[in-house]
Design an enzyme around this catalytic site. Sequence first.
Site, PDB file in Angstrom:
ATOM      1  N   ASN A 159      22.972 -28.430  -6.492  1.00 27.63           N
ATOM      2  CA  ASN A 159      22.389 -28.602  -5.145  1.00 27.63           C
ATOM      3  C   ASN A 159      22.347 -30.060  -4.686  1.00 27.63           C
ATOM      4  O   ASN A 159      22.386 -30.336  -3.490  1.00 27.63           O
ATOM      5  CB  ASN A 159      21.007 -27.928  -5.033  1.00 27.63           C
ATOM      6  CG  ASN A 159      20.018 -28.417  -6.046  1.00 27.63           C
ATOM      7  OD1 ASN A 159      20.376 -29.107  -7.001  1.00 27.63           O
ATOM      8  ND2 ASN A 159      18.759 -28.063  -5.873  1.00 27.63           N
ATOM      9  N   GLU A 260      13.361 -30.271 -15.429  1.00 29.27           N
ATOM     10  CA  GLU A 260      12.934 -30.098 -14.031  1.00 29.27           C
ATOM     11  C   GLU A 260      13.461 -28.734 -13.635  1.00 29.27           C
ATOM     12  O   GLU A 260      14.653 -28.552 -13.423  1.00 29.27           O
ATOM     13  CB  GLU A 260      13.507 -31.236 -13.182  1.00 29.27           C
ATOM     14  CG  GLU A 260      12.782 -31.407 -11.875  1.00 29.27           C
ATOM     15  CD  GLU A 260      13.519 -30.793 -10.719  1.00 29.27           C
ATOM     16  OE1 GLU A 260      13.181 -29.629 -10.380  1.00 29.27           O
ATOM     17  OE2 GLU A 260      14.426 -31.440 -10.181  1.00 29.27           O
ATOM     18  N   CYS A 294      14.808 -27.231  -5.254  1.00 26.43           N
ATOM     19  CA  CYS A 294      13.721 -26.696  -6.099  1.00 26.43           C
ATOM     20  C   CYS A 294      12.374 -26.859  -5.428  1.00 26.43           C
ATOM     21  O   CYS A 294      11.406 -26.234  -5.830  1.00 26.43           O
ATOM     22  CB  CYS A 294      13.680 -27.435  -7.426  1.00 26.43           C
ATOM     23  SG  CYS A 294      15.196 -27.276  -8.327  1.00 26.43           S
ATOM     24  N   GLU A 469      10.786 -37.513 -13.413  1.00 22.39           N
ATOM     25  CA  GLU A 469      11.936 -38.357 -13.112  1.00 22.39           C
ATOM     26  C   GLU A 469      11.541 -39.249 -11.942  1.00 22.39           C
ATOM     27  O   GLU A 469      10.731 -38.863 -11.095  1.00 22.39           O
ATOM     28  CB  GLU A 469      13.130 -37.491 -12.723  1.00 22.39           C
ATOM     29  CG  GLU A 469      13.588 -36.614 -13.870  1.00 22.39           C
ATOM     30  CD  GLU A 469      14.900 -35.905 -13.553  1.00 22.39           C
ATOM     31  OE1 GLU A 469      14.909 -35.046 -12.660  1.00 22.39           O
ATOM     32  OE2 GLU A 469      15.908 -36.227 -14.201  1.00 22.39           O
TER      33      GLU A 469
HETATM   34  C1  SIN Z   1      15.780 -30.598  -6.601  1.00 20.75           C
HETATM   35  O1  SIN Z   1      15.941 -29.684  -5.831  1.00 20.75           O
HETATM   36  O2  SIN Z   1      15.691 -30.418  -7.814  1.00 20.75           O
HETATM   37  C2  SIN Z   1      15.700 -32.040  -6.147  1.00 20.75           C
HETATM   38  C3  SIN Z   1      15.180 -32.211  -4.800  1.00 20.75           C
HETATM   39  C4  SIN Z   1      14.977 -33.658  -4.444  1.00 20.75           C
HETATM   40  O3  SIN Z   1      15.210 -34.564  -5.247  1.00 20.75           O
HETATM   41  O4  SIN Z   1      14.547 -33.907  -3.329  1.00 20.75           O
END
Ligand code: SIN
Length: 492
Positions: A159, A260, A294, A469
């Site tokens: 993604n 994550e 996510c 992270e």
């Molecule tokens: C993710 O969807 O894991 C990362 C989203 C983000 O870093 O904004």
Amino acid sequence: MTLQLNDSSLFRQQAYIDGQWVDADSGETFPVYDPATGEVIANVPRLGAAETRRAIEAAERAQAGWAKLLAKDRARMLRDLADAMLANADDLAMIMTAEQGKPWPEAKAEVAYAASFFEWFGEEAKRVYGETIPAPMGERRLVVLRQPIGVTVGITPWNFPSAMPTRKAAPALAVGCTMVLKPAEQTPLSALAVAELAERVGIPAGVFSIVTGDAEDAPKIGGEMTSNPIVRKLSFTGSTQVGKLLMEQCAGTVKKVSLELGGNAPFLVFDDADLDDAIAAINVAKYRNAGQTCISANRVLVQSGIHDAFVERVVELSKTVNVAPGFDPSATIGPLIDDPALEKVARHVADAKTRGGEVLLGGDVHAEHGRTFFLPTVITGADMSWEMSNEETFGPVTAVHRFESEADAVRIANDTPFGLAAYLFTRDHARIWRVGEGLDYGMIAINTGFISAAEAPFGGVKESGIGREGSQHGIEDFLELKYMAWAGIRDE
Ligand code: SIN
């Protein structure tokens, strides 16, 4: 499709191991598709355990020398890498849109976000301080060093094809670790382009390698990464199911893990919320990357008094969201990544309908573009019995729940094994504290839909993961403490 890049050498179709661009031992490749058209845009090596082992061994050979460099020299190289990414942002974004589907301007914003990890962690490399501790005995001095953990591996999702690799590699490299990274099979090209730039700015051979493979190869590559005793840490972003498996596999050699994993983000809108802020936030938290993050708002919980006004505004907003191929300048969201992604979104919508959900907008694929171009969708009447309330939809679907009291909102929001991000909209400061403290989530967005930054600790609780992270906490995950007790320091 041939991409019109300013610098065509950024388009790499080989893996990168120990400073060499290599094919698979078997010579086999797998196709990378443009999700907007289904066309094959590249063929990339199908690596397995043997090539992964060689990459890990090269990372071990390179690690001591890399860690011995002055922090400021590593920092300079990471800064050069960030600058090189920004200088090539148009091309990197084009590669990303071609393999991932997100609109080109959004891809360009991701390149800047991805580069910011190298910039920020490079600067932070100079501040990996140790400690001295007042000793319990007069002739002693107690000192704590913070040292790089050693060889690390990363596994990243499709993604954010550029930002997830750099969010892992930047802190690792900054503190003197080396990393072997496996990008998702759908989107290996962005990570390979970053490796090309890493080579150009002088990151030594073996410090950052990229191993590629398709879904069939992933267990072999992952198996080597998790069982090889040289590897001291795994950093994974992806599904909770795979994260659990990797964690189990890492137990055999007691590796440090950071995970994550999936989310199921609640988006709480209270009666006293600023509606404009909440709607602007939905635009980001729901429609960024077509809802494929996510931290996408998955359960939109709206208090009764503002429910109808909110729904009306969400429908209005969603009508302005244009689903189109990512290279179309009018696109605000692109296609979903692949057929399984579409099947999941369609299944969630069908389930909602059978449980009494009212589809106010969308609910289907785009009539003209077809494929995996899913329409912005708004559904009301949601409750916790729905499939989409219990697993992340990963699509442009806003499902609105209604709630009455603050206590109900917090209870519903926490009614999930996941705990990554939550969103909260209210003008009441006491409520912000009460609800913010009551939500079992690693990240709380207050009156905003955007929380991602290299400077901030990104990560979740419960089954959404372990570790953070970004920020100095993201650095800690790549360091080991070493306590040194010096004795015999007696008075003259
Ligand atoms: C993710 O969807 O894991 C990362 C989203 C983000 O870093 O904004």
